[in-house]
Design an enzyme around this catalytic site. Structure first.
Site, PDB file in Angstrom:
ATOM      1  N   ALA A 170       6.592  -0.183  -4.804  1.00 22.04           N
ATOM      2  CA  ALA A 170       6.213   1.403  -4.905  1.00 22.04           C
ATOM      3  C   ALA A 170       5.188   1.947  -5.831  1.00 22.04           C
ATOM      4  O   ALA A 170       5.092   3.025  -6.094  1.00 22.04           O
ATOM      5  CB  ALA A 170       7.026   2.863  -4.938  1.00 22.04           C
ATOM      6  N   ALA A 171       5.064   1.153  -7.144  1.00 22.07           N
ATOM      7  CA  ALA A 171       4.340   1.091  -8.213  1.00 22.07           C
ATOM      8  C   ALA A 171       2.874   1.579  -7.417  1.00 22.07           C
ATOM      9  O   ALA A 171       1.683   2.287  -7.500  1.00 22.07           O
ATOM     10  CB  ALA A 171       3.753  -0.591  -8.814  1.00 22.07           C
ATOM     11  N   GLY A 172       2.155   0.573  -6.691  1.00 25.87           N
ATOM     12  CA  GLY A 172       1.143   1.172  -5.385  1.00 25.87           C
ATOM     13  C   GLY A 172       0.727   2.263  -4.885  1.00 25.87           C
ATOM     14  O   GLY A 172      -0.175   3.447  -4.746  1.00 25.87           O
ATOM     15  N   ASP A 173       2.026   2.541  -4.262  1.00 23.27           N
ATOM     16  CA  ASP A 173       2.546   4.487  -3.866  1.00 23.27           C
ATOM     17  C   ASP A 173       2.605   4.968  -4.797  1.00 23.27           C
ATOM     18  O   ASP A 173       2.433   6.178  -4.113  1.00 23.27           O
ATOM     19  CB  ASP A 173       3.841   4.187  -2.627  1.00 23.27           C
ATOM     20  CG  ASP A 173       3.772   2.667  -1.514  1.00 23.27           C
ATOM     21  OD1 ASP A 173       3.407   2.247  -1.626  1.00 23.27           O
ATOM     22  OD2 ASP A 173       4.714   2.406  -1.711  1.00 23.27           O
TER      23      ASP A 173
HETATM   24  O1  RIB Z   1       5.217  -0.135  -0.982  1.00 23.15           O
HETATM   25  C1  RIB Z   1       7.193  -0.116  -0.580  1.00 23.15           C
HETATM   26  C2  RIB Z   1       7.152  -0.369   0.978  1.00 23.15           C
HETATM   27  O2  RIB Z   1       6.312  -1.371   1.237  1.00 23.15           O
HETATM   28  C3  RIB Z   1       8.723  -0.536   0.735  1.00 23.15           C
HETATM   29  O3  RIB Z   1       9.427   0.663  -0.239  1.00 23.15           O
HETATM   30  C4  RIB Z   1       8.926  -0.899   2.359  1.00 23.15           C
HETATM   31  O4  RIB Z   1       8.974   0.166   2.450  1.00 23.15           O
HETATM   32  C5  RIB Z   1       7.147  -1.563   2.339  1.00 23.15           C
HETATM   33  O5  RIB Z   1       6.902  -0.977   3.556  1.00 23.15           O
END
Ligand code: RIB
Length: 332
Positions: free
Chosen positions: A277-280
Protein backbone atom coordinates in the site's frame (compact mmCIF):
# COMPACT_ATOMS: atom_id res chain seq x y z
CA UNK A 1 -17.52 32.56 1.36
CA UNK A 2 -16.64 28.94 2.24
CA UNK A 3 -15.21 27.04 -0.72
CA UNK A 4 -16.67 23.71 -1.75
CA UNK A 5 -15.00 20.54 -0.42
CA UNK A 6 -13.46 18.77 -3.42
CA UNK A 7 -14.80 15.37 -4.30
CA UNK A 8 -12.64 12.37 -5.23
CA UNK A 9 -14.12 9.16 -6.62
CA UNK A 10 -12.09 5.96 -6.79
CA UNK A 11 -13.26 3.31 -9.25
CA UNK A 12 -11.42 0.08 -8.54
CA UNK A 13 -10.86 -3.11 -6.63
CA UNK A 14 -11.67 -4.18 -3.09
CA UNK A 15 -9.75 -7.24 -1.84
CA UNK A 16 -9.30 -8.98 1.44
CA UNK A 17 -5.57 -9.41 2.01
CA UNK A 18 -4.41 -12.72 3.50
CA UNK A 19 -0.86 -11.94 4.54
CA UNK A 20 1.94 -14.27 5.65
CA UNK A 21 5.09 -12.69 7.08
CA UNK A 22 7.98 -15.02 6.25
CA UNK A 23 11.74 -15.19 6.88
CA UNK A 24 12.33 -15.32 3.10
CA UNK A 25 10.20 -15.73 -0.01
CA UNK A 26 9.51 -19.44 -0.60
CA UNK A 27 11.58 -21.26 -3.20
CA UNK A 28 9.96 -23.60 -5.78
CA UNK A 29 8.72 -26.71 -3.97
CA UNK A 30 9.48 -25.29 -0.52
CA UNK A 31 6.97 -25.39 2.34
CA UNK A 32 7.73 -22.46 4.54
CA UNK A 33 6.41 -21.74 8.05
CA UNK A 34 5.44 -18.10 8.39
CA UNK A 35 6.28 -16.03 11.47
CA UNK A 36 2.81 -14.47 11.55
CA UNK A 37 -0.41 -14.14 9.56
CA UNK A 38 -2.94 -11.34 9.18
CA UNK A 39 -6.30 -10.80 7.47
CA UNK A 40 -6.75 -7.17 6.55
CA UNK A 41 -8.70 -4.90 4.19
CA UNK A 42 -6.91 -4.16 0.91
CA UNK A 43 -7.28 -3.86 -2.86
CA UNK A 44 -5.59 -1.08 -4.78
CA UNK A 45 -8.88 0.77 -5.30
CA UNK A 46 -10.04 0.56 -1.70
CA UNK A 47 -6.53 1.34 -0.41
CA UNK A 48 -6.42 4.51 -2.51
CA UNK A 49 -9.88 5.54 -1.31
CA UNK A 50 -8.81 5.02 2.32
CA UNK A 51 -5.56 6.91 1.63
CA UNK A 52 -7.54 9.90 0.32
CA UNK A 53 -9.87 9.71 3.33
CA UNK A 54 -7.21 9.28 6.06
CA UNK A 55 -4.80 11.84 4.60
CA UNK A 56 -7.57 14.42 4.25
CA UNK A 57 -8.77 14.34 7.88
CA UNK A 58 -7.49 14.10 11.42
CA UNK A 59 -7.85 10.75 13.15
CA UNK A 60 -4.58 9.82 14.75
CA UNK A 61 -6.56 8.48 17.72
CA UNK A 62 -7.42 5.51 15.51
CA UNK A 63 -10.72 6.38 13.88
CA UNK A 64 -12.08 9.17 11.68
CA UNK A 65 -13.14 12.27 13.55
CA UNK A 66 -16.73 13.42 12.93
CA UNK A 67 -17.37 14.97 9.51
CA UNK A 68 -16.60 18.60 8.76
CA UNK A 69 -12.82 18.56 9.24
CA UNK A 70 -11.97 16.76 6.01
CA UNK A 71 -10.32 18.56 3.08
CA UNK A 72 -11.92 16.20 0.53
CA UNK A 73 -14.95 13.96 0.31
CA UNK A 74 -14.22 10.49 -1.01
CA UNK A 75 -16.44 7.89 -2.69
CA UNK A 76 -15.72 4.37 -3.92
CA UNK A 77 -17.15 2.55 -6.94
CA UNK A 78 -16.60 -1.21 -7.07
CA UNK A 79 -17.99 -4.66 -6.31
CA UNK A 80 -17.70 -7.15 -3.46
CA UNK A 81 -19.29 -10.55 -2.94
CA UNK A 82 -22.15 -11.26 -0.53
CA UNK A 83 -19.79 -12.70 2.07
CA UNK A 84 -18.20 -11.67 5.34
CA UNK A 85 -15.08 -10.27 3.62
CA UNK A 86 -17.24 -7.97 1.47
CA UNK A 87 -19.05 -6.70 4.55
CA UNK A 88 -15.73 -6.12 6.34
CA UNK A 89 -14.35 -4.13 3.40
CA UNK A 90 -17.45 -1.95 3.09
CA UNK A 91 -17.57 -1.33 6.84
CA UNK A 92 -13.89 -0.42 6.95
CA UNK A 93 -14.29 2.11 4.13
CA UNK A 94 -17.30 3.65 5.89
CA UNK A 95 -15.40 3.83 9.18
CA UNK A 96 -12.78 5.94 7.40
CA UNK A 97 -15.40 8.29 5.97
CA UNK A 98 -15.58 6.83 2.44
CA UNK A 99 -19.02 6.83 0.78
CA UNK A 100 -19.75 3.17 -0.16
CA UNK A 101 -23.18 3.71 -1.71
CA UNK A 102 -21.67 2.76 -5.11
CA UNK A 103 -19.95 -0.39 -3.86
CA UNK A 104 -22.26 -3.14 -5.15
CA UNK A 105 -22.73 -6.43 -3.32
CA UNK A 106 -22.90 -9.30 -5.83
CA UNK A 107 -25.05 -12.23 -4.71
CA UNK A 108 -23.53 -15.69 -5.31
CA UNK A 109 -20.03 -14.23 -5.82
CA UNK A 110 -16.94 -14.11 -3.65
CA UNK A 111 -15.08 -10.95 -2.64
CA UNK A 112 -11.66 -10.44 -4.26
CA UNK A 113 -8.75 -12.02 -2.39
CA UNK A 114 -5.05 -11.13 -2.44
CA UNK A 115 -2.63 -13.67 -1.02
CA UNK A 116 0.40 -11.68 0.08
CA UNK A 117 3.78 -12.99 1.19
CA UNK A 118 5.96 -10.39 2.92
CA UNK A 119 9.69 -11.10 3.22
CA UNK A 120 10.42 -9.81 6.75
CA UNK A 121 14.09 -8.86 6.27
CA UNK A 122 13.29 -6.47 3.40
CA UNK A 123 9.55 -5.76 3.74
CA UNK A 124 9.11 -6.61 0.04
CA UNK A 125 5.89 -8.36 -0.91
CA UNK A 126 4.71 -10.82 -3.55
CA UNK A 127 1.02 -10.80 -4.34
CA UNK A 128 -1.36 -13.31 -5.97
CA UNK A 129 -4.69 -11.76 -6.81
CA UNK A 130 -8.06 -13.50 -7.31
CA UNK A 131 -10.38 -10.74 -8.60
CA UNK A 132 -13.74 -12.58 -8.07
CA UNK A 133 -16.51 -9.93 -7.70
CA UNK A 134 -14.14 -7.15 -8.85
CA UNK A 135 -14.47 -8.54 -12.36
CA UNK A 136 -18.20 -7.90 -12.53
CA UNK A 137 -17.77 -4.14 -12.98
CA UNK A 138 -18.63 -3.83 -16.68
CA UNK A 139 -18.15 -1.15 -19.40
CA UNK A 140 -21.93 -0.60 -19.58
CA UNK A 141 -21.76 0.58 -15.96
CA UNK A 142 -19.65 3.57 -17.05
CA UNK A 143 -21.14 4.64 -20.40
CA UNK A 144 -20.73 8.34 -21.31
CA UNK A 145 -23.27 10.89 -20.14
CA UNK A 146 -25.75 10.41 -17.32
CA UNK A 147 -24.76 6.73 -16.90
CA UNK A 148 -21.19 7.65 -16.00
CA UNK A 149 -22.18 10.37 -13.58
CA UNK A 150 -24.83 8.14 -12.03
CA UNK A 151 -22.27 5.33 -11.66
CA UNK A 152 -19.85 7.73 -9.99
CA UNK A 153 -22.53 9.16 -7.72
CA UNK A 154 -22.16 12.65 -9.24
CA UNK A 155 -19.41 14.63 -10.95
CA UNK A 156 -16.09 14.23 -9.11
CA UNK A 157 -13.25 16.76 -9.16
CA UNK A 158 -10.97 13.78 -9.77
CA UNK A 159 -11.61 10.18 -10.80
CA UNK A 160 -8.90 7.70 -9.74
CA UNK A 161 -8.54 4.28 -11.40
CA UNK A 162 -6.14 1.32 -11.37
CA UNK A 163 -6.17 -1.95 -13.36
CA UNK A 164 -7.45 -4.52 -10.84
CA UNK A 165 -10.92 -4.27 -12.40
CA UNK A 166 -11.54 -5.37 -16.03
CA UNK A 167 -9.45 -3.48 -18.55
CA UNK A 168 -12.40 -2.89 -20.91
CA UNK A 169 -14.25 -1.19 -18.05
CA UNK A 170 -11.31 1.09 -17.27
CA UNK A 171 -10.90 1.96 -20.97
CA UNK A 172 -14.63 2.71 -21.21
CA UNK A 173 -14.46 4.88 -18.09
CA UNK A 174 -11.41 6.74 -19.44
CA UNK A 175 -13.26 7.48 -22.70
CA UNK A 176 -16.46 8.50 -20.90
CA UNK A 177 -14.60 10.72 -18.45
CA UNK A 178 -12.79 12.42 -21.35
CA UNK A 179 -16.15 13.06 -23.02
CA UNK A 180 -17.65 14.41 -19.79
CA UNK A 181 -14.61 16.55 -18.88
CA UNK A 182 -13.92 14.65 -15.65
CA UNK A 183 -10.17 14.79 -14.78
CA UNK A 184 -8.64 11.34 -14.29
CA UNK A 185 -5.64 10.04 -12.35
CA UNK A 186 -4.64 6.62 -13.71
CA UNK A 187 -2.39 4.28 -11.71
CA UNK A 188 -2.16 1.39 -14.19
CA UNK A 189 -1.30 -1.37 -11.73
CA UNK A 190 -0.89 -4.23 -12.38
CA UNK A 191 0.36 -2.99 -15.75
CA UNK A 192 -0.64 -4.16 -19.22
CA UNK A 193 -0.04 -2.50 -22.60
CA UNK A 194 -2.79 0.05 -23.31
CA UNK A 195 -4.24 1.10 -26.67
CA UNK A 196 -2.41 4.10 -28.18
CA UNK A 197 -5.24 6.59 -27.54
CA UNK A 198 -6.05 5.46 -23.97
CA UNK A 199 -3.89 8.12 -22.30
CA UNK A 200 -5.17 11.01 -24.43
CA UNK A 201 -6.21 13.91 -22.21
CA UNK A 202 -5.27 12.11 -19.00
CA UNK A 203 -4.64 14.59 -16.16
CA UNK A 204 -2.24 12.41 -14.11
CA UNK A 205 -0.38 9.16 -14.78
CA UNK A 206 1.41 7.53 -11.82
CA UNK A 207 3.53 4.47 -12.64
CA UNK A 208 6.36 2.51 -11.05
CA UNK A 209 9.38 1.31 -13.06
CA UNK A 210 7.79 -1.94 -14.22
CA UNK A 211 4.55 -0.23 -15.21
CA UNK A 212 6.44 2.58 -16.99
CA UNK A 213 8.40 0.01 -19.03
CA UNK A 214 5.33 -2.04 -19.97
CA UNK A 215 3.25 1.00 -20.92
CA UNK A 216 6.21 2.70 -22.59
CA UNK A 217 7.08 -0.45 -24.57
CA UNK A 218 10.73 -0.50 -23.45
CA UNK A 219 13.10 -2.51 -21.27
CA UNK A 220 13.07 -1.58 -17.57
CA UNK A 221 16.82 -0.91 -17.84
CA UNK A 222 16.02 2.18 -19.94
CA UNK A 223 14.98 3.76 -16.63
CA UNK A 224 18.45 3.25 -15.16
CA UNK A 225 19.50 6.69 -16.41
CA UNK A 226 17.80 10.08 -16.07
CA UNK A 227 17.93 10.46 -19.87
CA UNK A 228 15.97 7.18 -20.13
CA UNK A 229 13.41 8.37 -17.57
CA UNK A 230 13.01 11.60 -19.51
CA UNK A 231 12.51 9.73 -22.81
CA UNK A 232 9.85 7.43 -21.32
CA UNK A 233 8.02 10.31 -19.59
CA UNK A 234 8.18 12.36 -22.80
CA UNK A 235 6.54 9.47 -24.62
CA UNK A 236 3.59 9.60 -22.19
CA UNK A 237 3.30 13.39 -22.50
CA UNK A 238 3.36 12.89 -26.29
CA UNK A 239 0.37 10.54 -25.92
CA UNK A 240 -1.58 13.33 -24.20
CA UNK A 241 -0.82 13.01 -20.47
CA UNK A 242 -0.61 16.33 -18.60
CA UNK A 243 1.40 15.14 -15.56
CA UNK A 244 3.62 12.05 -15.51
CA UNK A 245 5.05 10.54 -12.32
CA UNK A 246 7.44 7.57 -12.37
CA UNK A 247 8.16 6.17 -8.90
CA UNK A 248 11.57 4.50 -8.69
CA UNK A 249 11.72 3.07 -5.15
CA UNK A 250 14.95 4.01 -3.41
CA UNK A 251 16.06 6.07 -6.44
CA UNK A 252 13.28 8.60 -5.97
CA UNK A 253 10.53 9.91 -8.23
CA UNK A 254 10.81 11.30 -11.76
CA UNK A 255 8.20 13.86 -12.82
CA UNK A 256 7.35 15.68 -16.02
CA UNK A 257 4.40 17.84 -17.04
CA UNK A 258 3.08 19.05 -20.35
CA UNK A 259 4.34 22.58 -19.59
CA UNK A 260 7.93 21.29 -19.63
CA UNK A 261 8.75 20.97 -15.90
CA UNK A 262 10.78 17.83 -15.20
CA UNK A 263 13.24 16.37 -12.71
CA UNK A 264 14.23 13.57 -10.36
CA UNK A 265 13.28 14.04 -6.70
CA UNK A 266 15.06 11.99 -4.02
CA UNK A 267 13.43 9.16 -2.05
CA UNK A 268 12.99 9.55 1.70
CA UNK A 269 14.69 7.28 4.18
CA UNK A 270 12.36 4.92 6.07
CA UNK A 271 12.62 1.84 8.27
CA UNK A 272 10.82 -0.52 5.89
CA UNK A 273 8.78 -3.34 7.43
CA UNK A 274 6.07 -3.84 4.76
CA UNK A 275 5.83 -2.06 1.40
CA UNK A 276 2.17 -3.05 0.86
CA UNK A 277 0.00 0.00 0.00
CA UNK A 278 2.97 2.40 -0.20
CA UNK A 279 2.12 3.13 -3.83
CA UNK A 280 -1.56 3.53 -2.93
CA UNK A 281 -0.66 6.02 -0.19
CA UNK A 282 1.46 7.97 -2.68
CA UNK A 283 -1.50 8.11 -5.08
CA UNK A 284 -3.89 9.23 -2.32
CA UNK A 285 -1.74 12.10 -1.07
CA UNK A 286 -0.88 13.21 -4.61
CA UNK A 287 -4.60 13.18 -5.51
CA UNK A 288 -5.42 15.40 -2.52
CA UNK A 289 -2.83 17.92 -3.73
CA UNK A 290 -4.31 17.75 -7.23
CA UNK A 291 -7.79 18.75 -5.99
CA UNK A 292 -6.66 21.20 -3.31
CA UNK A 293 -7.80 24.23 -5.30
CA UNK A 294 -4.46 26.00 -5.31
CA UNK A 295 -2.63 26.02 -8.64
CA UNK A 296 -1.15 22.53 -8.94
CA UNK A 297 2.49 22.28 -7.83
CA UNK A 298 3.77 18.93 -9.12
CA UNK A 299 7.01 19.08 -7.08
CA UNK A 300 5.14 19.90 -3.86
CA UNK A 301 2.65 17.10 -4.58
CA UNK A 302 5.41 14.52 -5.12
CA UNK A 303 7.30 15.59 -1.99
CA UNK A 304 4.19 15.35 0.17
CA UNK A 305 3.19 12.01 -1.40
CA UNK A 306 6.72 10.69 -0.72
CA UNK A 307 6.39 11.68 2.95
CA UNK A 308 3.06 9.89 3.30
CA UNK A 309 4.32 6.72 1.57
CA UNK A 310 7.43 6.68 3.79
CA UNK A 311 5.14 6.43 6.85
CA UNK A 312 3.13 3.57 5.33
CA UNK A 313 6.17 1.31 4.76
CA UNK A 314 7.10 1.61 8.44
CA UNK A 315 3.94 -0.27 9.48
CA UNK A 316 2.43 -3.67 8.67
CA UNK A 317 -0.65 -4.05 6.47
CA UNK A 318 -2.44 -2.09 3.76
CA UNK A 319 -5.23 0.32 4.76
CA UNK A 320 -4.30 0.11 8.43
CA UNK A 321 -0.75 1.31 7.70
CA UNK A 322 -1.76 4.54 5.92
CA UNK A 323 -1.24 7.66 8.10
CA UNK A 324 -3.98 10.13 9.01
CA UNK A 325 -3.48 13.77 8.03
CA UNK A 326 -2.48 14.88 11.55
CA UNK A 327 0.12 12.10 11.84
CA UNK A 328 1.79 13.44 8.73
CA UNK A 329 1.55 17.05 9.90
CA UNK A 330 3.15 16.13 13.25
CA UNK A 331 6.11 14.47 11.52
CA UNK A 332 6.85 17.31 9.07
O1 RIB B 1 -1.42 -2.22 -3.63
C1 RIB B 1 -1.54 -3.17 -2.60
C2 RIB B 1 -2.73 -4.05 -2.84
O2 RIB B 1 -2.53 -4.84 -3.97
C3 RIB B 1 -3.01 -5.04 -1.74
O3 RIB B 1 -3.78 -4.48 -0.70
C4 RIB B 1 -3.68 -6.19 -2.45
O4 RIB B 1 -5.04 -6.29 -2.21
C5 RIB B 1 -3.38 -5.97 -3.93
O5 RIB B 1 -4.47 -5.66 -4.62
Amino acid sequence: MASKTPRITVLGSLNIDLVSYVPHHPLPGETLTSNSFAVSPGGKGANQAVACAKLSRPGAGGSATPGGLETASVGMVGCVGADSYGALLRDNLSAHGVDVSRVAVREQLKTGVAIIVVDEPTGQNRIMLSPEANHTLRPDDVSPGPALLEALGGRPDLLIMQLEVPLDTVLAALASAREEGVPVLLNPAPAVRLPADALKGLAHLIVNETEAAILGGCEESVLDSEEGMEAVAKGFVGQGVQNVIITLGGRGVYYMNAAGAKGLLPALKAKVVDTTAAGDTFVGQYALEAVSGASFDIVGAVNKANRAAARTVERLGAQVSIPWRDELEQSS
